[in-house]
Design a protein around this motif. Structure first.
Motif, PDB file in Angstrom:
ATOM      1  N   ILE A 144       0.939  -1.236  -0.104  1.00  0.00           N
ATOM      2  CA  ILE A 144      -0.106  -0.100  -0.131  1.00  0.00           C
ATOM      3  C   ILE A 144       1.057   0.977  -0.008  1.00  0.00           C
ATOM      4  N   GLN A 145       1.969   1.202   0.747  1.00  0.00           N
ATOM      5  CA  GLN A 145       2.719   2.408   0.955  1.00  0.00           C
ATOM      6  C   GLN A 145       3.418   2.500  -0.380  1.00  0.00           C
ATOM      7  N   ILE A 146       3.852   1.649  -1.180  1.00  0.00           N
ATOM      8  CA  ILE A 146       4.520   1.849  -2.514  1.00  0.00           C
ATOM      9  C   ILE A 146       3.739   2.312  -3.620  1.00  0.00           C
ATOM     10  N   PHE A 147       2.383   1.364  -3.709  1.00  0.00           N
ATOM     11  CA  PHE A 147       1.713   1.430  -4.900  1.00  0.00           C
ATOM     12  C   PHE A 147       0.242   2.287  -4.628  1.00  0.00           C
ATOM     13  N   GLY A 148      -0.017   2.496  -3.508  1.00  0.00           N
ATOM     14  CA  GLY A 148      -1.209   3.170  -3.128  1.00  0.00           C
ATOM     15  C   GLY A 148      -2.405   2.226  -3.183  1.00  0.00           C
ATOM     16  N   GLU A 149      -3.533   2.265  -2.191  1.00  0.00           N
ATOM     17  CA  GLU A 149      -4.451   1.665  -2.158  1.00  0.00           C
ATOM     18  C   GLU A 149      -5.605   1.621  -3.753  1.00  0.00           C
ATOM     19  N   GLU A 150      -5.279   2.639  -4.269  1.00  0.00           N
ATOM     20  CA  GLU A 150      -6.312   2.946  -5.496  1.00  0.00           C
ATOM     21  C   GLU A 150      -5.973   1.886  -6.600  1.00  0.00           C
ATOM     22  N   ASN A 151      -4.655   1.484  -6.578  1.00  0.00           N
ATOM     23  CA  ASN A 151      -4.179   0.521  -7.567  1.00  0.00           C
ATOM     24  C   ASN A 151      -4.257  -0.795  -7.179  1.00  0.00           C
ATOM     25  N   LEU A 152      -4.674  -1.274  -6.209  1.00  0.00           N
ATOM     26  CA  LEU A 152      -4.824  -2.620  -5.555  1.00  0.00           C
ATOM     27  C   LEU A 152      -6.265  -3.278  -5.751  1.00  0.00           C
ATOM     28  N   PRO A 153      -6.379  -4.453  -5.920  1.00  0.00           N
ATOM     29  CA  PRO A 153      -7.554  -5.209  -6.304  1.00  0.00           C
ATOM     30  C   PRO A 153      -8.379  -5.190  -4.828  1.00  0.00           C
ATOM     31  N   ASP A 154      -9.904  -5.119  -5.142  1.00  0.00           N
ATOM     32  CA  ASP A 154     -10.666  -5.031  -3.827  1.00  0.00           C
ATOM     33  C   ASP A 154     -10.518  -6.568  -3.280  1.00  0.00           C
ATOM     34  N   GLN A 155     -10.264  -7.419  -3.762  1.00  0.00           N
ATOM     35  CA  GLN A 155     -10.148  -8.616  -3.081  1.00  0.00           C
ATOM     36  C   GLN A 155      -9.129  -8.691  -2.102  1.00  0.00           C
ATOM     37  N   LEU A 156      -7.876  -7.952  -2.358  1.00  0.00           N
ATOM     38  CA  LEU A 156      -6.741  -7.819  -1.589  1.00  0.00           C
ATOM     39  C   LEU A 156      -7.237  -6.816  -0.312  1.00  0.00           C
ATOM     40  N   LEU A 157      -7.992  -5.905  -0.617  1.00  0.00           N
ATOM     41  CA  LEU A 157      -8.289  -5.044   0.549  1.00  0.00           C
ATOM     42  C   LEU A 157      -9.630  -5.233   1.305  1.00  0.00           C
ATOM     43  N   LYS A 158     -10.240  -6.469   0.981  1.00  0.00           N
ATOM     44  CA  LYS A 158     -11.220  -6.877   1.717  1.00  0.00           C
ATOM     45  C   LYS A 158     -11.022  -6.841   3.162  1.00  0.00           C
ATOM     46  N   ASN A 159      -9.900  -7.673   3.390  1.00  0.00           N
ATOM     47  CA  ASN A 159      -9.709  -7.956   5.083  1.00  0.00           C
ATOM     48  C   ASN A 159      -8.196  -7.139   5.131  1.00  0.00           C
ATOM     49  N   LYS A 160      -8.124  -5.768   4.919  1.00  0.00           N
ATOM     50  CA  LYS A 160      -7.020  -5.219   5.049  1.00  0.00           C
ATOM     51  C   LYS A 160      -6.707  -5.220   6.488  1.00  0.00           C
TER      52      LYS A 160
END
Length: 548
Positions: free
Chosen positions: A185-201
């Motif tokens: 998240i620090q390197i690429f930002g949350e906006e560039n990550l798939p939703d399934q990865l952020l579901k249980n962040k």
């Protein structure tokens, strides 16, 4: 090409490179166990085994010590941090010897050296050199764009998958590595990550995530374009989970500097001294294990006892007393099964030492240096040390071409892009090359210096008989050549323009003084003539008056 196609092509290529690398992994695992146990994460069969437990299989430290010693020597002899070990030079000697050119090139060398000597390069350099000697293939990633100063990072061979172009240069690198979700998240930002990865962040914040970074030749490359889309190399970061593309960009130069110790034709990954000595390393460890067991049998041998009439159990601790071990007739009822002493041990110890010497020789350690009283003077030690390093010359040439030179070329491009240096007209459009000036390079150039010194000594002797012979020597050029061979910084040498200006000022002062003395001498003589009456004052252009 769409992003989905790009990612799919990268993962397809990764699968091909994984199958290409697979035969090397078993060898690298053995090298990790016997030669580099501290590189515990490099193992492929027992990745989760900590280095301390792994080292229990290692019965002899000869290979590990030899590898560490060779690493230290190469770092000290090639890239010694206490002295500048390289210089930027021009390929044309006529241009290179021009003083403005030499001064700006030396200023660029000083700046590059200060960055390499104070930043992350020193740590990455030692780690990568150790991998180069152990595994035969090593990599340093360079980042000249993210911060104020370049960043260097040693990449473990476990993460590295490479491919060559037709010229044998590494032009495709895929790195498979792990970062925690927080780091992603620090390197690429949350906006560039798939939703399934952020579901249980919150739950998976520190859970490792598998990523790949692919640097491949760009089919859309256009020279001179400033848009990263048209750079020489395409860069793609992707998540293994879900095969999601995180970032796409480009590099003008390959950021991964991959270098090999030696390489067979047709192969991509390199060999090393550890690979060459692996058979001896295996044998030495087996022999050492047998030797330890033999010593245990000598120290605590098995006992033979009579079936009856002996008091059991036996006390085999120090100062233990066993009753009933002697028969009434004096015969021992308990005795050693093996006789004390091992007549075959000296020969076995010689075999062990032969294996150790063979391993040290594979790591370019001269066994004569380690013999007592074999070398008695420091000069002889230095000579043998230089001979060892000369034996490394073919491998050090690859070390320079594949590793040091690409880093220094990249550094030069970075410094010139800062536009902090005033480049003389003579260097406009020219590309400097790299001259290595480390201790080993100076040793190799010492013969040139000695030959020149001997020549000047001979000419000096001839000049005492015929002084005109010295006119054939340009002492100014000799002075600059000696400064170059000895690595004397140009900052302590007075510029030629300043010397010429000083000489002109001195000549003008001498002429003025000579002219002033001449006028005073003429005036004095004229006054004496007038006083003596030989000439009238009017004849001398003097005003009439009484004689003094």
């Amino acid at each position: 090409m769409s992003q989905a196609q790009t990612v799919e092509n990268i993962f397809t290529r990764l699968a091909e490179l994984e199958s290409t690398r697979q035969p090397y992994e078993a060898v690298w695992d053995e090298i990790t166990e016997y030669v580099m146990p501290s590189r515990g994460t490099y193992s492929f069969k027992t990745t989760n085994t900590d280095p301390e437990r792994r080292s229990k299989r290692r019965m002899d430290a000869t290979a590990a010590n030899a590898a560490r010693g060779l690493t230290s020597r190469i770092v000290a002899e090639m890239t010694n941090g206490s002295t500048r070990w390289f210089d930027y030079r021009d390929s044309d000697p006529a241009v290179d010897k021009l003083e403005p050119v030499r001064r700006v090139l030396q200023a660029l060398s000083d700046k590059a050296y200060s960055i390499l000597n104070s930043g992350s390069f020193k740590l990455a350099h030692v780690e990568a050199t150790a991998d180069w000697i152990g595994y035969g293939t090593a990599c340093v990633m360079t980042d000249f764009e993210s911060g104020d100063e370049p960043v260097f990072q040693a990449i473990p061979i476990k993460e590295l998958y490479i491919s060559e172009n037709r010229a044998g240069d590494i032009d495709l690198v895929i790195r498979k590595f792990q970062l925690t979700l927080r780091q992603v998240i620090q390197i690429f930002g949350e906006e560039n990550l798939p939703d399934q990865l952020l579901k249980n962040k919150e739950r998976d914040f520190d859970k490792p995530q598998d990523l790949i970074h692919a640097v491949i030749p760009n089919a859309e490359y256009v020279e001179g374009k400033k848009n990263s889309k048209y750079f020489r190399f395409k860069s793609c970061y992707a998540l293994v989970r879900g095969r999601a593309l995180l970032r796409e960009g480009g590099f003008k130069r390959m950021p991964y500097k991959v270098f090999r110790f030696w390489k067979r034709p047709g192969e991509v990954y390199g060999g090393s001294p550890a690979v060459d000595a692996l058979a001896d390393i295996r044998m030495l460890n087996l022999m050492e294990e047998v030797n330890i067991r033999s010593m245990q049998l000598e120290v605590a041998p098995p006992l033979i006892a009579a079936h009856d009439s002996a008091v059991m159990p036996l006390k085999i601790v120090p100062h233990g007393i066993n009753f009933g071990g002697i028969a009434p007739d004096g015969r021992r009822l308990i005795d050693r099964l093996l006789p004390p002493g091992n007549p075959g041990r000296p020969g076995f110890e010689n075999m062990l030492e032969q294996k150790r010497m063979a391993i040290r020789s594979a790591f370019f350690v001269d066994p004569l240096i380690n013999r007592q009283n074999s070398i008695r003077t420091a000069a002889e030690v230095m000579k043998r040390s230089n001979e060892e390093m000369m034996g490394l010359s073919p491998f050090l040439a690859r070390y320079e071409v594949e590793y040091l030179s690409p880093i220094l070329d990249h550094m030069l491009e970075y410094l010139l892009s800062k536009k902090e240096f005033q480049i003389p007209q003579e260097l406009d459009g020219r590309i400097p090359f790299i001259e290595y000036t480390g201790p080993l390079a100076k040793t190799q150039r010492a013969s040139e210096l000695n030959n020149t010194m001997q020549f000047l000594q001979l000419i000096q002797g001839i000049g005492q008989v015929n002084p005109s012979i010295l006119q054939h020597i340009d002492f100014n050029e000799a002075f600059l050549m000696f400064a170059d061979l000895l690595g004397v910084p140009m900052t302590i040498i007075t510029p030629a323009q300043k010397i010429a200006a000083q000489q002109q000022a001195m000549e003008a002062q001498q002429q003025a003084q000579a002219l002033g003395l001449g006028i005073r001498d003429v005036s004095k003589n004229m006054a004496l003539l007038a006083k003596s009456g030989l000439l009238q004052r009017q004849d001398l252009g003097l005003p009439p008056g009484e004689e003094q």
